[in-house]
Write an enzyme that holds these catalytic residues in place. Structure first.
Site, PDB file in Angstrom:
ATOM      1  N   LYS A  61      41.812  35.693  50.278  1.00 60.20           N
ATOM      2  CA  LYS A  61      40.658  36.111  51.086  1.00 60.20           C
ATOM      3  C   LYS A  61      40.101  34.895  51.824  1.00 60.20           C
ATOM      4  O   LYS A  61      39.757  33.876  51.205  1.00 60.20           O
ATOM      5  CB  LYS A  61      39.603  36.730  50.158  1.00 60.20           C
ATOM      6  CG  LYS A  61      38.656  37.681  50.833  1.00 60.20           C
ATOM      7  CD  LYS A  61      37.836  38.410  49.779  1.00 60.20           C
ATOM      8  CE  LYS A  61      36.833  39.341  50.399  1.00 60.20           C
ATOM      9  NZ  LYS A  61      35.905  39.863  49.387  1.00 60.20           N
TER      10      LYS A  61
HETATM   11  O1  G3P Z   1      33.139  43.219  49.791  1.00 60.49           O
HETATM   12  C1  G3P Z   1      31.992  42.544  50.253  1.00 60.49           C
HETATM   13  C2  G3P Z   1      30.883  42.884  49.381  1.00 60.49           C
HETATM   14  O2  G3P Z   1      31.051  42.333  48.093  1.00 60.49           O
HETATM   15  C3  G3P Z   1      29.532  42.605  49.890  1.00 60.49           C
HETATM   16  O3  G3P Z   1      28.776  43.627  49.386  1.00 60.49           O
HETATM   17  O4  G3P Z   1      26.732  44.785  48.760  1.00 60.49           O
HETATM   18  O5  G3P Z   1      26.846  42.258  48.729  1.00 60.49           O
HETATM   19  O6  G3P Z   1      26.813  43.495  50.878  1.00 60.49           O
HETATM   20  P1  G3P Z   1      27.190  43.528  49.459  1.00 60.49           P
END
Ligand code: G3P
Length: 219
Positions: free
Chosen positions: A87
């Site tokens: 990633k």
């Molecule tokens: O895959 C990306 C993710 O982990 C971010 O999620 O909920 O932190 O915006 P969030």
């Protein structure tokens, strides 16, 4: 649409895997920190433990932000297991690293994507997956799903192989809207996947069926 779970929590990963609908896992440095995983050896061990649970791709993020560092870390991660997807953040050095890995047949996931232009660059560099962050766009009053639609159109126009991996998915409606928009993959928490199960008419209908069965069995 493939279902990935967005967590580094081994119990959640096992539960999703047991459900039989899991196609892979995504993690990021914040999710690893949330599980208290730190130090290079522990981090690598944890990725390996995740790979041992799931059948599909497992995204493991590099910390370096320079090309050489990303290549060094990415190669070490990729050596861990065939399931590892390196990633890489959407930055200038990241584009070079995406190209480097794609030329060597190592799978990549370009993360922190918030615009169609960034998604176009990631595809040009040969990324296996591109991760537009749906929820974080919604958080700032932009339409995250609209971005998925836009990237779908662009990738289809030119037959790019890069798969759209809708990330920062927070709830079941995000999953449904991503499916409508033609996202190849969605990654979200276990709660969002399990919420797809829920409908009050399913619950009340099942309760009635079981009550009727019990009544007729007691006759
Ligand atoms: O895959 C990306 C993710 O982990 C971010 O999620 O909920 O932190 O915006 P969030």
């Amino acid at each position: 649409m493939k279902f990935f779970i967005d967590t580094a929590n081994l119990n959640d990963i096992r539960e999703a895997q047991d459900l039989g609908v899991l196609d892979g896992v995504t993690t990021n440095p914040s999710l690893m920190a949330k599980e208290g995983i730190s130090g290079k050896d522990n981090v690598l061990r944890h990725y390996k433990a995740i790979c041992d649970i799931v059948d599909g791709d497992v995204s493991a993020e590099v910390i370096a932000t320079d090309f050489e560092g990303m290549v060094r870390e990415g190669e070490e991660l990729a050596d861990l297991d065939d399931k590892i997807v390196v990633k890489i953040p959407m930055i200038k050095e990241g584009i070079k690293a995406l190209k480097y890995f794609s030329e060597r047949g190592i799978k990549t996931n370009c993360t922190l994507v918030f615009s169609a232009g960034q998604a176009l660059l990631a595809a040009k560099a040969g990324a296996t997956y591109v991760s537009p962050f749906v929820g974080r766009l919604d958080d700032i009053s932009f339409d995250g799903i609209e971005l998925i639609e836009q990237i779908r159109l662009i990738y289809d126009n030119y037959d790019f192989d890069t798969q759209i991996l809708a990330a920062s998915v927070r709830h079941s409606m995000h999953i449904i809207k991503c499916a409508e928009a033609g996202s190849d993959v969605m990654t979200g928490p276990l709660s969002a996947i399990l919420a797809l199960l829920k409908h009050p008419l399913t619950d009340s209908g099942l309760a009635t069926f079981l009550a009727d069965h019990a009544k007729s069995a007691n006759k």
